[in-house]
Design a protein around this motif. Structure first.
Motif, PDB file in Angstrom:
ATOM      1  N   ASP A  92      60.300  11.477  47.477  1.00 46.69           N
ATOM      2  CA  ASP A  92      60.954  12.682  47.559  1.00 46.69           C
ATOM      3  C   ASP A  92      61.863  12.837  46.507  1.00 46.69           C
ATOM      4  O   ASP A  92      62.891  12.403  46.252  1.00 46.69           O
ATOM      5  CB  ASP A  92      61.972  12.447  48.854  1.00 46.69           C
ATOM      6  N   LEU A  93      61.326  13.841  45.401  1.00 49.44           N
ATOM      7  CA  LEU A  93      62.177  14.210  44.314  1.00 49.44           C
ATOM      8  C   LEU A  93      62.329  15.733  44.263  1.00 49.44           C
ATOM      9  O   LEU A  93      62.749  15.989  43.269  1.00 49.44           O
ATOM     10  CB  LEU A  93      61.152  13.632  43.032  1.00 49.44           C
ATOM     11  N   SER A  94      62.575  16.031  45.581  1.00 51.02           N
ATOM     12  CA  SER A  94      63.053  17.539  45.558  1.00 51.02           C
ATOM     13  C   SER A  94      64.500  17.639  44.859  1.00 51.02           C
ATOM     14  O   SER A  94      65.300  17.171  45.339  1.00 51.02           O
ATOM     15  CB  SER A  94      62.941  18.290  47.126  1.00 51.02           C
ATOM     16  N   GLY A  95      64.372  18.710  44.336  1.00 48.78           N
ATOM     17  CA  GLY A  95      65.804  18.924  43.413  1.00 48.78           C
ATOM     18  C   GLY A  95      66.102  18.116  42.547  1.00 48.78           C
ATOM     19  O   GLY A  95      67.211  18.307  41.815  1.00 48.78           O
ATOM     20  N   ALA A  96      65.339  17.100  42.086  1.00 57.49           N
ATOM     21  CA  ALA A  96      65.576  16.063  40.918  1.00 57.49           C
ATOM     22  C   ALA A  96      64.757  16.378  39.803  1.00 57.49           C
ATOM     23  O   ALA A  96      65.244  15.832  38.811  1.00 57.49           O
ATOM     24  CB  ALA A  96      65.462  14.873  41.590  1.00 57.49           C
ATOM     25  N   LEU A  97      63.760  17.298  39.764  1.00 56.00           N
ATOM     26  CA  LEU A  97      62.824  17.308  38.569  1.00 56.00           C
ATOM     27  C   LEU A  97      62.881  18.772  38.359  1.00 56.00           C
ATOM     28  O   LEU A  97      62.983  19.792  39.369  1.00 56.00           O
ATOM     29  CB  LEU A  97      61.406  17.083  38.944  1.00 56.00           C
ATOM     30  N   ALA A  98      62.533  19.185  37.056  1.00 50.96           N
ATOM     31  CA  ALA A  98      62.417  20.368  36.847  1.00 50.96           C
ATOM     32  C   ALA A  98      60.938  20.361  35.515  1.00 50.96           C
ATOM     33  O   ALA A  98      61.011  19.435  34.964  1.00 50.96           O
ATOM     34  CB  ALA A  98      63.519  20.961  35.958  1.00 50.96           C
ATOM     35  N   THR A  99      60.345  21.579  35.464  1.00 48.11           N
ATOM     36  CA  THR A  99      59.392  21.590  34.595  1.00 48.11           C
ATOM     37  C   THR A  99      59.097  22.870  34.055  1.00 48.11           C
ATOM     38  O   THR A  99      59.895  23.730  34.612  1.00 48.11           O
ATOM     39  CB  THR A  99      57.812  21.137  35.298  1.00 48.11           C
ATOM     40  N   THR A 100      58.427  23.183  32.909  1.00 43.55           N
ATOM     41  CA  THR A 100      58.519  24.312  32.075  1.00 43.55           C
ATOM     42  C   THR A 100      57.913  25.361  33.010  1.00 43.55           C
ATOM     43  O   THR A 100      56.972  25.094  33.747  1.00 43.55           O
ATOM     44  CB  THR A 100      57.718  24.240  30.848  1.00 43.55           C
ATOM     45  N   ALA A 101      58.695  26.519  33.168  1.00 44.14           N
ATOM     46  CA  ALA A 101      57.975  27.622  33.902  1.00 44.14           C
ATOM     47  C   ALA A 101      56.632  28.148  33.310  1.00 44.14           C
ATOM     48  O   ALA A 101      56.348  27.895  32.208  1.00 44.14           O
ATOM     49  CB  ALA A 101      59.040  28.741  33.924  1.00 44.14           C
ATOM     50  N   PRO A 102      55.805  28.367  34.175  1.00 41.45           N
ATOM     51  CA  PRO A 102      54.660  29.153  33.580  1.00 41.45           C
ATOM     52  C   PRO A 102      54.810  30.275  32.464  1.00 41.45           C
ATOM     53  O   PRO A 102      55.389  31.090  32.829  1.00 41.45           O
ATOM     54  CB  PRO A 102      53.850  29.811  35.007  1.00 41.45           C
ATOM     55  N   VAL A 103      54.287  29.814  31.179  1.00 36.40           N
ATOM     56  CA  VAL A 103      54.635  30.765  29.978  1.00 36.40           C
ATOM     57  C   VAL A 103      53.605  30.913  29.283  1.00 36.40           C
ATOM     58  O   VAL A 103      52.477  29.944  29.447  1.00 36.40           O
ATOM     59  CB  VAL A 103      55.851  30.032  29.311  1.00 36.40           C
ATOM     60  N   THR A 104      53.495  32.052  28.486  1.00 33.31           N
ATOM     61  CA  THR A 104      52.609  32.043  27.677  1.00 33.31           C
ATOM     62  C   THR A 104      52.850  31.500  26.132  1.00 33.31           C
ATOM     63  O   THR A 104      53.921  31.211  25.924  1.00 33.31           O
ATOM     64  CB  THR A 104      52.026  33.624  27.201  1.00 33.31           C
ATOM     65  N   LEU A 105      51.868  30.736  25.528  1.00 36.38           N
ATOM     66  CA  LEU A 105      52.151  30.163  24.366  1.00 36.38           C
ATOM     67  C   LEU A 105      52.872  31.119  23.221  1.00 36.38           C
ATOM     68  O   LEU A 105      53.423  30.384  22.273  1.00 36.38           O
ATOM     69  CB  LEU A 105      51.326  29.095  23.863  1.00 36.38           C
ATOM     70  N   CYS A 106      52.213  32.161  23.325  1.00 35.53           N
ATOM     71  CA  CYS A 106      52.774  33.003  22.200  1.00 35.53           C
ATOM     72  C   CYS A 106      52.869  34.439  22.970  1.00 35.53           C
ATOM     73  O   CYS A 106      52.280  34.611  23.929  1.00 35.53           O
ATOM     74  CB  CYS A 106      51.711  33.036  21.136  1.00 35.53           C
ATOM     75  N   PRO A 107      53.573  35.265  22.144  1.00 34.58           N
ATOM     76  CA  PRO A 107      53.751  36.655  22.629  1.00 34.58           C
ATOM     77  C   PRO A 107      52.459  37.347  22.688  1.00 34.58           C
ATOM     78  O   PRO A 107      51.565  37.139  21.870  1.00 34.58           O
ATOM     79  CB  PRO A 107      54.766  37.441  21.652  1.00 34.58           C
ATOM     80  N   SER A 108      52.371  38.416  23.665  1.00 36.45           N
ATOM     81  CA  SER A 108      51.193  39.165  23.753  1.00 36.45           C
ATOM     82  C   SER A 108      51.525  40.702  23.061  1.00 36.45           C
ATOM     83  O   SER A 108      52.448  41.203  23.042  1.00 36.45           O
ATOM     84  CB  SER A 108      50.837  39.471  25.241  1.00 36.45           C
ATOM     85  N   LEU A 109      50.365  41.258  22.459  1.00 36.85           N
ATOM     86  CA  LEU A 109      50.381  42.384  21.691  1.00 36.85           C
ATOM     87  C   LEU A 109      50.745  43.416  22.914  1.00 36.85           C
ATOM     88  O   LEU A 109      50.314  43.440  23.994  1.00 36.85           O
ATOM     89  CB  LEU A 109      49.006  42.855  21.163  1.00 36.85           C
ATOM     90  N   PHE A 110      51.892  44.476  22.472  1.00 36.17           N
ATOM     91  CA  PHE A 110      51.945  45.481  23.302  1.00 36.17           C
ATOM     92  C   PHE A 110      52.282  46.684  22.558  1.00 36.17           C
ATOM     93  O   PHE A 110      53.126  46.739  21.600  1.00 36.17           O
ATOM     94  CB  PHE A 110      53.207  45.213  24.286  1.00 36.17           C
ATOM     95  N   PRO A 111      51.916  47.851  22.976  1.00 41.54           N
ATOM     96  CA  PRO A 111      51.816  49.283  21.926  1.00 41.54           C
ATOM     97  C   PRO A 111      53.415  49.537  21.856  1.00 41.54           C
ATOM     98  O   PRO A 111      54.026  49.557  23.024  1.00 41.54           O
ATOM     99  CB  PRO A 111      51.227  50.095  22.503  1.00 41.54           C
ATOM    100  N   ARG A 112      54.073  49.531  20.649  1.00 45.77           N
ATOM    101  CA  ARG A 112      55.487  49.836  20.609  1.00 45.77           C
ATOM    102  C   ARG A 112      55.990  51.287  21.518  1.00 45.77           C
ATOM    103  O   ARG A 112      56.863  51.318  21.996  1.00 45.77           O
ATOM    104  CB  ARG A 112      55.848  49.807  19.418  1.00 45.77           C
ATOM    105  N   ALA A 113      55.107  52.337  21.187  1.00 40.87           N
ATOM    106  CA  ALA A 113      55.328  53.475  21.883  1.00 40.87           C
ATOM    107  C   ALA A 113      55.269  53.364  23.434  1.00 40.87           C
ATOM    108  O   ALA A 113      56.336  54.050  23.927  1.00 40.87           O
ATOM    109  CB  ALA A 113      54.427  54.642  21.396  1.00 40.87           C
ATOM    110  N   CYS A 114      54.510  52.720  23.930  1.00 38.85           N
ATOM    111  CA  CYS A 114      54.612  52.428  25.478  1.00 38.85           C
ATOM    112  C   CYS A 114      55.790  51.532  25.812  1.00 38.85           C
ATOM    113  O   CYS A 114      56.398  51.987  26.841  1.00 38.85           O
ATOM    114  CB  CYS A 114      53.181  51.607  25.882  1.00 38.85           C
TER     115      CYS A 114
END
Length: 528
Positions: free
Chosen positions: A44-66
């Motif tokens: 029972d390790l509830s509340g005792a552990l943390a892990t990296t949130a689901p993330v992308t390893l790099c930023p994704s391209l996005f149109p600046r105007a949008c």
């Protein structure tokens, strides 16, 4: 023209990138509680552990105007939904179409009716909103510039404001330490990684509402506090703590987390007309605080109301003098039916709500974000939608949405006809759904780190823009101006409050990070 962050990397470069993602995220709270299935059996390790949130390893391209347009129109969207929440008669007209076929909506409306009979004790409402978009490109007109199309507008528990700031900081940090062996550096400029003010902007919103509440109404006066209504256990707790911690450390406001299940155990409402909400922390039951602001991070799903006592708890909070974020009417304003009514072609409602406001010049820009959305009812538009939804060939370009928040509720494409058949021959049940044309954004490549594993491939993104809005409802203590009109019905504070980019595999139908479908991301802005 794509910057290729991750291709042609060596094993050593990959290890350098991933080790920095892991270390930085835990150091800076870009984390979640790990799922129980990762624990060794019998522990029972509830509340005792943390892990990296689901993330992308790099930023994704996005149109600046949008990106710029989505942020520019957020204040107008805030004003629109504040106006909708103030107009009880208009909301009643919409909600009454749903209450016979949707028990959850009916129960929410019943809470409002109970409070309205008694009279609302609080004239202020705080909205922490998020408007979600996807990039839309017209395959028939490849030379046209990409535009944004709205997926949905969130009025309750608009999550990931905390982690969105941190993932932007993560990607900027990785870029600063040369973790990205970029092969197209001419595309990326110093402004390609925009700063994300979510944590500061949202916590300022809470503080502003707290101050607007005024001094204690209790006799003798009690210390004031802010109450976060949550579920326990909560895997996304660090996102919430990123917002609540500055309230303590920067603004000096006592802030507590209260499990939705125990609202009635630890709160009470004063018996006088002031209806002050009193909170007694379970860790210090002899202490009493007067609640200035209630922030709901729970209460948006039917699963949060397993018993009548759960609805009694929501009613207790709603009838109190505490400012709600959101109020029950603001919660209802975020239903998919409202989005559909606003987006119906030739609908007058958008203009009616905004034409007399400071956002009147934004009406067409907001309308341009709408995609085709239809009811499933006996109107001509509804019958057209029924024909689309029941035809396996035509339904492929659509998504069926219920009046729900959170991920995992939608029905996509060819699955729609079978789902509707499962509801039976009574088409009244269909009225609780809307049919929305699928937005098909261009696919990019990225890698997602989730639960210790890296998955790479084609991804699509969804941009959310946050807004803070504090308004007076235009009702007095006896129920007052039901239409939200009059000198008191006005916006007090209104600002755009940052952004969230969520990314998922291009084959995934849902995008909710907490629901297990996507990852938090940040934009790399490019000219298109």
């Amino acid at each position: 023209m794509e910057p290729d962050f991750l291709s042609k990397t060596t094993h050593e470069q990959q290890e350098y990138l991933l080790s920095n993602v892991k270390d930085w995220s835990i150091l800076n709270g870009l984390a979640v509680r790990p799922p129980a299935y990762l624990f060794p059996a019998g522990t029972d390790l509830s509340g005792a552990l943390a892990t990296t949130a689901p993330v992308t390893l790099c930023p994704s391209l996005f149109p600046r105007a949008c990106f710029d347009e989505a942020r520019a129109i957020q204040k107008a969207y805030n004003e629109l939904y504040a106006a909708i929440a103030r107009d009880r008669e208009w909301l009643k007209h919409i909600v009454e179409r749903l209450i016979e076929v949707d028990d959850f909506i009916a129960n929410l409306w019943s809470v409002h009716l109970e409070v309205e009979k008694e009279g609302y004790a609080q004239n202020l409402t705080l909205g922490i909103f998020r408007s979600d978009y996807m990039i839309h490109t017209d395959s028939a007109s490849p030379d046209e510039k990409p535009t944004i199309k709205q997926v949905e507008f969130n009025t309750i528990a608009s999550s990931f404001g905390g982690l969105s700031t941190k993932v932007s900081q993560l990607h900027s940090y990785l870029n600063s330490i040369a973790a990205y062996p970029l092969t197209s550096p001419h595309v990326v400029t110093p402004t390609s990684f925009p700063a994300n003010p979510c944590i500061d902007s949202l916590s300022l919103g809470f503080s502003t509402a707290h101050c607007a509440y005024g001094p204690s109404k209790s006799s003798p006066p009690l210390p004031l506090c802010i109450l976060f209504i949550v579920t326990v256990p909560e895997s996304n707790i660090f996102d919430q703590l990123a917002l609540s911690t500055p309230l303590q450390t920067t603004y000096g406001i006592p802030t507590f987390r209260l499990d939705f299940r125990f609202i009635l155990d630890h709160t009470s409402v004063s018996a006088d007309k002031k209806r002050v909400l009193i909170y007694s922390p379970p860790h210090s039951p002899d202490s009493s605080y007067e609640v200035s602001l209630i922030y709901f991070r729970a209460g948006y799903s039917p699963s949060h109301y397993p018993t009548q006592a759960s609805w009694d708890a929501r009613l207790q909070l709603e009838r109190s003098a505490a400012i709600k974020c959101p109020s029950i009417l603001t919660h209802l304003a975020g239903s998919k039916k409202i989005q559909q009514v606003l987006a119906t072609p030739n609908s007058p409602h958008l203009s009616n709500f905004l034409s007399r406001t400071s956002s009147s010049d934004m009406i067409e820009r907001i309308r341009n974000t709408f995609t085709a959305i239809y009811p499933l009812d006996d109107t001509p538009e509804g019958q057209y939608a029924v024909r689309l939804a029941t035809n396996p060939k035509d339904s492929g370009g659509y998504v069926l949405k219920p009046q729900r928040e959170g991920g995992g509720n939608n029905i996509y494409g060819a699955k729609i006809p079978e789902f509707l058949r499962g509801l039976g021959d009574d088409q009244q049940k269909w009225r609780s759904y809307i049919l929305m044309e699928l937005i098909k954004p261009p696919a990019l490549r990225n890698s997602i780190f989730r639960n210790g594993e890296v998955q790479s491939g084609e991804v699509i993104g969804e941009l959310g823009v946050y807004g803070v809005c504090l308004w007076r409802n235009g009702n007095d203590e006896t129920g007052g101006k039901k239409g939200g009109e009059g000198k008191d019905g006005e916006v007090v504070e209104n600002w755009e409050a940052g952004f969230l980019l969520r990314t998922k595999g291009s084959s995934s139908e849902e995008g909710g990070v907490a629901a297990g479908f996507g990852a938090v991301d940040s934009p790399c802005l490019i000219e298109v």
